[in-house]
Design a protein around this motif. Structure first.
Motif, PDB file in Angstrom:
ATOM      1  N   ASP A 156       0.896  -1.016   0.152  1.00 41.74           N
ATOM      2  CA  ASP A 156      -0.092  -0.168  -0.085  1.00 41.74           C
ATOM      3  C   ASP A 156       0.860   1.294  -0.168  1.00 41.74           C
ATOM      4  O   ASP A 156       1.784   1.503   0.905  1.00 41.74           O
ATOM      5  CB  ASP A 156      -0.995   0.085   1.277  1.00 41.74           C
ATOM      6  CG  ASP A 156      -1.878   1.081   1.255  1.00 41.74           C
ATOM      7  OD1 ASP A 156      -1.650   2.120   0.509  1.00 41.74           O
ATOM      8  OD2 ASP A 156      -2.910   1.075   2.243  1.00 41.74           O
ATOM      9  N   ILE A 157       0.791   1.946  -0.843  1.00 41.69           N
ATOM     10  CA  ILE A 157       1.668   3.058  -1.326  1.00 41.69           C
ATOM     11  C   ILE A 157       1.297   4.243  -0.194  1.00 41.69           C
ATOM     12  O   ILE A 157       2.147   5.264   0.144  1.00 41.69           O
ATOM     13  CB  ILE A 157       1.470   3.619  -2.561  1.00 41.69           C
ATOM     14  CG1 ILE A 157       2.587   4.754  -2.910  1.00 41.69           C
ATOM     15  CG2 ILE A 157       0.076   4.410  -2.956  1.00 41.69           C
ATOM     16  CD1 ILE A 157       4.014   4.230  -2.831  1.00 41.69           C
ATOM     17  N   GLY A 158       0.165   4.318   0.313  1.00 38.76           N
ATOM     18  CA  GLY A 158      -0.470   4.978   1.414  1.00 38.76           C
ATOM     19  C   GLY A 158       0.521   5.423   2.582  1.00 38.76           C
ATOM     20  O   GLY A 158       0.906   6.378   3.171  1.00 38.76           O
ATOM     21  N   TYR A 159       1.270   4.249   2.735  1.00 42.16           N
ATOM     22  CA  TYR A 159       2.176   4.112   4.124  1.00 42.16           C
ATOM     23  C   TYR A 159       3.204   4.977   3.823  1.00 42.16           C
ATOM     24  O   TYR A 159       3.893   5.743   4.593  1.00 42.16           O
ATOM     25  CB  TYR A 159       2.584   2.776   4.338  1.00 42.16           C
ATOM     26  CG  TYR A 159       1.348   2.072   5.018  1.00 42.16           C
ATOM     27  CD1 TYR A 159       1.343   1.983   6.551  1.00 42.16           C
ATOM     28  CD2 TYR A 159       0.358   1.404   4.565  1.00 42.16           C
ATOM     29  CE1 TYR A 159       0.239   1.410   7.143  1.00 42.16           C
ATOM     30  CE2 TYR A 159      -0.687   0.503   5.207  1.00 42.16           C
ATOM     31  CZ  TYR A 159      -0.780   0.757   6.494  1.00 42.16           C
ATOM     32  OH  TYR A 159      -1.728   0.057   7.314  1.00 42.16           O
ATOM     33  N   PHE A 160       3.915   4.726   2.596  1.00 38.96           N
ATOM     34  CA  PHE A 160       4.984   5.500   1.995  1.00 38.96           C
ATOM     35  C   PHE A 160       4.724   7.397   2.001  1.00 38.96           C
ATOM     36  O   PHE A 160       5.426   8.114   2.752  1.00 38.96           O
ATOM     37  CB  PHE A 160       5.541   5.129   0.802  1.00 38.96           C
ATOM     38  CG  PHE A 160       6.775   5.909   0.328  1.00 38.96           C
ATOM     39  CD1 PHE A 160       8.046   5.597   0.461  1.00 38.96           C
ATOM     40  CD2 PHE A 160       6.625   7.144  -0.587  1.00 38.96           C
ATOM     41  CE1 PHE A 160       9.217   6.129   0.095  1.00 38.96           C
ATOM     42  CE2 PHE A 160       7.689   7.770  -0.744  1.00 38.96           C
ATOM     43  CZ  PHE A 160       8.859   7.164  -0.810  1.00 38.96           C
ATOM     44  N   ASP A 161       3.478   7.498   1.294  1.00 39.14           N
ATOM     45  CA  ASP A 161       2.981   8.963   1.129  1.00 39.14           C
ATOM     46  C   ASP A 161       2.863   9.464   2.570  1.00 39.14           C
ATOM     47  O   ASP A 161       3.360  10.436   2.649  1.00 39.14           O
ATOM     48  CB  ASP A 161       1.688   8.747   0.359  1.00 39.14           C
ATOM     49  CG  ASP A 161       2.039   8.625  -0.898  1.00 39.14           C
ATOM     50  OD1 ASP A 161       3.212   8.478  -1.544  1.00 39.14           O
ATOM     51  OD2 ASP A 161       0.927   8.227  -1.892  1.00 39.14           O
ATOM     52  N   ARG A 162       2.379   8.861   3.701  1.00 34.75           N
ATOM     53  CA  ARG A 162       1.930   9.523   4.781  1.00 34.75           C
ATOM     54  C   ARG A 162       3.315   9.813   5.754  1.00 34.75           C
ATOM     55  O   ARG A 162       3.165  10.844   6.074  1.00 34.75           O
ATOM     56  CB  ARG A 162       0.992   8.663   5.529  1.00 34.75           C
ATOM     57  CG  ARG A 162      -0.531   8.522   5.504  1.00 34.75           C
ATOM     58  CD  ARG A 162      -1.265   7.926   6.130  1.00 34.75           C
ATOM     59  NE  ARG A 162      -1.058   6.678   6.340  1.00 34.75           N
ATOM     60  CZ  ARG A 162      -1.487   5.598   5.469  1.00 34.75           C
ATOM     61  NH1 ARG A 162      -2.442   6.042   4.479  1.00 34.75           N
ATOM     62  NH2 ARG A 162      -1.542   4.274   5.746  1.00 34.75           N
ATOM     63  N   ASN A 163       4.325   8.908   5.558  1.00 34.01           N
ATOM     64  CA  ASN A 163       5.372   9.059   6.139  1.00 34.01           C
ATOM     65  C   ASN A 163       6.316  10.496   5.413  1.00 34.01           C
ATOM     66  O   ASN A 163       6.690  11.200   6.211  1.00 34.01           O
ATOM     67  CB  ASN A 163       6.353   7.982   6.209  1.00 34.01           C
ATOM     68  CG  ASN A 163       6.266   6.811   6.957  1.00 34.01           C
ATOM     69  OD1 ASN A 163       6.691   7.025   8.335  1.00 34.01           O
ATOM     70  ND2 ASN A 163       5.212   5.971   6.834  1.00 34.01           N
ATOM     71  N   ILE A 164       6.167  10.410   4.229  1.00 34.10           N
ATOM     72  CA  ILE A 164       6.842  11.474   3.521  1.00 34.10           C
ATOM     73  C   ILE A 164       6.205  12.642   3.997  1.00 34.10           C
ATOM     74  O   ILE A 164       6.699  13.933   4.031  1.00 34.10           O
ATOM     75  CB  ILE A 164       7.043  11.176   2.098  1.00 34.10           C
ATOM     76  CG1 ILE A 164       7.832   9.926   1.755  1.00 34.10           C
ATOM     77  CG2 ILE A 164       7.790  12.549   1.237  1.00 34.10           C
ATOM     78  CD1 ILE A 164       9.018   9.641   2.575  1.00 34.10           C
ATOM     79  N   ALA A 165       4.754  12.941   3.872  1.00 31.91           N
ATOM     80  CA  ALA A 165       4.095  14.115   4.064  1.00 31.91           C
ATOM     81  C   ALA A 165       4.353  14.487   5.677  1.00 31.91           C
ATOM     82  O   ALA A 165       4.550  15.771   5.736  1.00 31.91           O
ATOM     83  CB  ALA A 165       2.689  13.757   3.998  1.00 31.91           C
ATOM     84  N   VAL A 166       4.255  13.573   6.527  1.00 28.65           N
ATOM     85  CA  VAL A 166       4.878  14.045   8.058  1.00 28.65           C
ATOM     86  C   VAL A 166       6.188  14.768   7.805  1.00 28.65           C
ATOM     87  O   VAL A 166       6.803  15.463   8.591  1.00 28.65           O
ATOM     88  CB  VAL A 166       4.876  13.027   9.076  1.00 28.65           C
ATOM     89  CG1 VAL A 166       5.558  13.215  10.232  1.00 28.65           C
ATOM     90  CG2 VAL A 166       3.261  12.324   9.134  1.00 28.65           C
ATOM     91  N   LEU A 167       7.225  14.058   7.152  1.00 34.14           N
ATOM     92  CA  LEU A 167       8.599  14.622   6.919  1.00 34.14           C
ATOM     93  C   LEU A 167       8.547  15.996   6.424  1.00 34.14           C
ATOM     94  O   LEU A 167       9.306  16.955   6.737  1.00 34.14           O
ATOM     95  CB  LEU A 167       9.365  13.618   6.086  1.00 34.14           C
ATOM     96  CG  LEU A 167      10.822  14.448   5.821  1.00 34.14           C
ATOM     97  CD1 LEU A 167      11.631  14.246   7.207  1.00 34.14           C
ATOM     98  CD2 LEU A 167      11.465  13.321   4.637  1.00 34.14           C
ATOM     99  N   ARG A 168       7.747  16.107   5.275  1.00 33.42           N
ATOM    100  CA  ARG A 168       7.555  17.498   4.745  1.00 33.42           C
ATOM    101  C   ARG A 168       7.245  18.447   5.565  1.00 33.42           C
ATOM    102  O   ARG A 168       7.505  19.537   5.645  1.00 33.42           O
ATOM    103  CB  ARG A 168       6.857  17.482   3.428  1.00 33.42           C
ATOM    104  CG  ARG A 168       6.787  19.066   2.683  1.00 33.42           C
ATOM    105  CD  ARG A 168       6.013  18.912   1.443  1.00 33.42           C
ATOM    106  NE  ARG A 168       6.767  18.365   0.268  1.00 33.42           N
ATOM    107  CZ  ARG A 168       7.605  18.846  -0.620  1.00 33.42           C
ATOM    108  NH1 ARG A 168       7.913  19.979  -0.161  1.00 33.42           N
ATOM    109  NH2 ARG A 168       8.175  18.443  -1.578  1.00 33.42           N
TER     110      ARG A 168
END
Length: 209
Positions: A181-193
Protein backbone atom coordinates in the motif's frame (compact mmCIF):
# COMPACT_ATOMS: atom_id res chain seq x y z
CA UNK A 1 50.55 -7.72 -20.60
CA UNK A 2 46.86 -7.86 -21.51
CA UNK A 3 46.07 -6.65 -25.00
CA UNK A 4 43.72 -3.62 -25.07
CA UNK A 5 40.90 -5.61 -26.67
CA UNK A 6 41.16 -8.38 -24.11
CA UNK A 7 41.26 -5.86 -21.28
CA UNK A 8 38.04 -4.30 -22.57
CA UNK A 9 36.38 -7.71 -22.86
CA UNK A 10 37.47 -8.55 -19.32
CA UNK A 11 36.00 -5.29 -18.02
CA UNK A 12 32.75 -5.98 -19.90
CA UNK A 13 32.53 -9.48 -18.43
CA UNK A 14 33.16 -8.29 -14.89
CA UNK A 15 30.60 -5.52 -15.32
CA UNK A 16 28.01 -7.95 -16.69
CA UNK A 17 28.50 -10.23 -13.69
CA UNK A 18 28.06 -7.34 -11.26
CA UNK A 19 25.00 -5.89 -12.99
CA UNK A 20 23.40 -9.33 -13.11
CA UNK A 21 24.16 -9.96 -9.44
CA UNK A 22 22.81 -6.51 -8.57
CA UNK A 23 19.51 -7.37 -10.24
CA UNK A 24 19.28 -10.82 -8.66
CA UNK A 25 20.17 -9.65 -5.16
CA UNK A 26 17.41 -7.05 -5.48
CA UNK A 27 14.85 -9.48 -6.91
CA UNK A 28 15.57 -12.60 -4.85
CA UNK A 29 17.82 -11.48 -2.02
CA UNK A 30 21.47 -12.30 -1.49
CA UNK A 31 20.94 -15.56 0.38
CA UNK A 32 18.46 -16.93 -2.17
CA UNK A 33 20.68 -16.10 -5.15
CA UNK A 34 23.11 -18.83 -6.13
CA UNK A 35 26.23 -18.56 -8.22
CA UNK A 36 24.39 -20.72 -10.76
CA UNK A 37 21.66 -18.07 -10.95
CA UNK A 38 24.25 -15.41 -11.72
CA UNK A 39 25.95 -17.59 -14.35
CA UNK A 40 22.66 -18.49 -16.02
CA UNK A 41 21.34 -14.95 -16.34
CA UNK A 42 24.65 -13.31 -17.22
CA UNK A 43 25.58 -16.07 -19.71
CA UNK A 44 29.11 -16.08 -18.31
CA UNK A 45 31.17 -19.24 -17.89
CA UNK A 46 32.02 -20.28 -14.34
CA UNK A 47 35.74 -19.91 -15.04
CA UNK A 48 35.24 -16.26 -15.98
CA UNK A 49 33.23 -15.55 -12.84
CA UNK A 50 35.72 -17.22 -10.52
CA UNK A 51 38.55 -15.38 -12.27
CA UNK A 52 37.12 -12.11 -10.97
CA UNK A 53 35.29 -13.30 -7.87
CA UNK A 54 36.56 -16.30 -5.85
CA UNK A 55 33.20 -16.64 -4.08
CA UNK A 56 29.67 -15.24 -3.86
CA UNK A 57 30.61 -12.84 -1.08
CA UNK A 58 33.25 -11.34 -3.36
CA UNK A 59 30.45 -10.67 -5.86
CA UNK A 60 28.47 -8.98 -3.08
CA UNK A 61 31.48 -6.81 -2.25
CA UNK A 62 31.71 -5.81 -5.92
CA UNK A 63 28.01 -4.96 -6.02
CA UNK A 64 28.25 -2.83 -2.88
CA UNK A 65 31.27 -1.03 -4.32
CA UNK A 66 29.28 -0.41 -7.50
CA UNK A 67 26.44 1.13 -5.52
CA UNK A 68 28.89 3.18 -3.44
CA UNK A 69 30.80 4.56 -6.41
CA UNK A 70 27.74 5.04 -8.63
CA UNK A 71 25.47 7.00 -6.31
CA UNK A 72 25.68 10.17 -8.40
CA UNK A 73 25.20 8.51 -11.77
CA UNK A 74 22.66 5.84 -10.77
CA UNK A 75 20.63 7.64 -8.11
CA UNK A 76 21.15 11.34 -7.55
CA UNK A 77 21.54 12.73 -11.07
CA UNK A 78 18.42 11.05 -12.54
CA UNK A 79 16.22 12.20 -9.67
CA UNK A 80 17.68 15.70 -9.41
CA UNK A 81 17.62 16.55 -13.10
CA UNK A 82 15.86 19.90 -13.51
CA UNK A 83 15.42 20.36 -9.74
CA UNK A 84 17.45 23.32 -8.48
CA UNK A 85 15.91 24.00 -5.08
CA UNK A 86 17.91 22.02 -2.48
CA UNK A 87 14.89 21.26 -0.28
CA UNK A 88 12.91 20.04 -3.27
CA UNK A 89 15.87 17.85 -4.21
CA UNK A 90 15.33 15.97 -0.96
CA UNK A 91 11.76 15.21 -1.92
CA UNK A 92 12.61 14.58 -5.56
CA UNK A 93 14.93 11.80 -4.42
CA UNK A 94 12.21 10.37 -2.19
CA UNK A 95 9.85 10.67 -5.15
CA UNK A 96 12.15 8.37 -7.07
CA UNK A 97 11.63 5.67 -4.45
CA UNK A 98 7.89 6.25 -4.67
CA UNK A 99 8.01 5.70 -8.43
CA UNK A 100 9.84 2.40 -7.93
CA UNK A 101 7.18 1.30 -5.46
CA UNK A 102 4.36 2.23 -7.83
CA UNK A 103 5.78 0.45 -10.89
CA UNK A 104 6.56 -2.71 -8.89
CA UNK A 105 3.17 -2.83 -7.13
CA UNK A 106 4.91 -2.02 -3.84
CA UNK A 107 7.38 -4.90 -4.04
CA UNK A 108 10.39 -2.60 -4.45
CA UNK A 109 12.88 -2.49 -1.63
CA UNK A 110 15.87 -0.20 -1.17
CA UNK A 111 18.76 -2.44 -2.29
CA UNK A 112 21.11 -1.53 0.56
CA UNK A 113 18.38 -1.52 3.17
CA UNK A 114 17.19 -4.94 2.05
CA UNK A 115 20.70 -6.37 2.21
CA UNK A 116 21.28 -4.86 5.64
CA UNK A 117 18.13 -6.53 6.94
CA UNK A 118 18.84 -9.84 5.25
CA UNK A 119 22.48 -10.31 6.25
CA UNK A 120 22.26 -10.25 10.02
CA UNK A 121 25.97 -10.53 10.85
CA UNK A 122 27.94 -9.55 7.76
CA UNK A 123 31.71 -9.79 7.62
CA UNK A 124 33.47 -6.49 8.43
CA UNK A 125 34.22 -5.65 4.79
CA UNK A 126 30.55 -6.11 3.84
CA UNK A 127 29.32 -4.17 6.87
CA UNK A 128 31.75 -1.35 6.13
CA UNK A 129 30.54 -1.13 2.53
CA UNK A 130 26.91 -1.08 3.62
CA UNK A 131 27.76 1.69 6.08
CA UNK A 132 29.58 3.61 3.35
CA UNK A 133 26.50 3.42 1.13
CA UNK A 134 24.24 4.68 3.92
CA UNK A 135 26.75 7.43 4.73
CA UNK A 136 26.94 8.58 1.11
CA UNK A 137 23.15 8.70 0.87
CA UNK A 138 22.60 10.65 4.07
CA UNK A 139 25.53 12.94 3.25
CA UNK A 140 23.94 13.81 -0.09
CA UNK A 141 20.77 14.81 1.74
CA UNK A 142 22.75 16.70 4.37
CA UNK A 143 24.39 18.55 1.47
CA UNK A 144 20.95 19.67 0.35
CA UNK A 145 20.26 21.02 3.82
CA UNK A 146 23.68 22.71 3.82
CA UNK A 147 22.73 24.44 0.58
CA UNK A 148 19.53 25.64 2.25
CA UNK A 149 21.19 26.56 5.55
CA UNK A 150 19.88 30.13 5.42
CA UNK A 151 16.32 28.75 5.43
CA UNK A 152 16.83 26.51 8.46
CA UNK A 153 17.37 27.30 12.15
CA UNK A 154 20.98 28.16 12.88
CA UNK A 155 21.26 25.34 15.39
CA UNK A 156 19.81 22.71 13.05
CA UNK A 157 22.02 19.61 12.90
CA UNK A 158 22.03 19.12 9.15
CA UNK A 159 24.04 15.90 9.31
CA UNK A 160 21.47 14.41 11.68
CA UNK A 161 18.69 15.65 9.39
CA UNK A 162 20.25 13.73 6.52
CA UNK A 163 20.36 10.58 8.65
CA UNK A 164 16.75 11.17 9.73
CA UNK A 165 15.56 11.40 6.13
CA UNK A 166 17.33 8.10 5.40
CA UNK A 167 15.53 6.52 8.36
CA UNK A 168 12.16 7.82 7.17
CA UNK A 169 12.77 6.58 3.63
CA UNK A 170 13.80 3.08 4.71
CA UNK A 171 10.89 2.76 7.11
CA UNK A 172 8.39 4.12 4.60
CA UNK A 173 9.57 1.74 1.88
CA UNK A 174 9.47 -1.21 4.28
CA UNK A 175 5.91 -0.45 5.40
CA UNK A 176 4.67 0.09 1.84
CA UNK A 177 6.18 -3.27 0.84
CA UNK A 178 4.71 -5.07 3.84
CA UNK A 179 1.19 -3.69 3.41
CA UNK A 180 1.40 -3.49 -0.42
CA UNK A 181 0.00 0.00 0.00
CA UNK A 182 1.68 3.19 -1.21
CA UNK A 183 -0.32 5.13 1.36
CA UNK A 184 2.13 4.14 4.08
CA UNK A 185 4.99 5.67 2.10
CA UNK A 186 3.02 8.81 1.27
CA UNK A 187 1.95 9.46 4.85
CA UNK A 188 5.49 9.13 6.19
CA UNK A 189 6.87 11.48 3.54
CA UNK A 190 4.05 13.97 4.16
CA UNK A 191 4.93 14.09 7.86
CA UNK A 192 8.58 14.60 6.95
CA UNK A 193 7.68 17.47 4.65
CA UNK A 194 5.57 19.06 7.38
CA UNK A 195 8.53 18.81 9.75
CA UNK A 196 10.95 20.42 7.29
CA UNK A 197 8.38 23.13 6.58
CA UNK A 198 8.05 23.81 10.31
CA UNK A 199 11.83 24.12 10.63
CA UNK A 200 11.87 26.68 7.82
CA UNK A 201 8.98 28.57 9.44
CA UNK A 202 10.89 28.67 12.73
CA UNK A 203 13.96 30.02 10.97
CA UNK A 204 11.87 32.68 9.26
CA UNK A 205 10.28 33.75 12.54
CA UNK A 206 13.70 33.94 14.21
CA UNK A 207 14.98 36.20 11.46
CA UNK A 208 12.27 38.73 12.30
CA UNK A 209 12.77 38.48 16.07
Amino acid sequence: MIAPGNAMNAADTRGRILMTAMELFWEKGYLSTSVSDILSRSQVHSGSLYHFFPGKQDVLVGVLELYRDGIDEMLLAPNWEGVDDPIERVFALLGGYRTHLIVTDCTYGCPIGSLALEIHEPDPVVRDLMAANFTNWSAAIAGCFDAAADRLPKDADRKALGEFVLTVMEGAVMQARTYRDIGYFDRNIAVLRDYITSLMATAKDDSFA
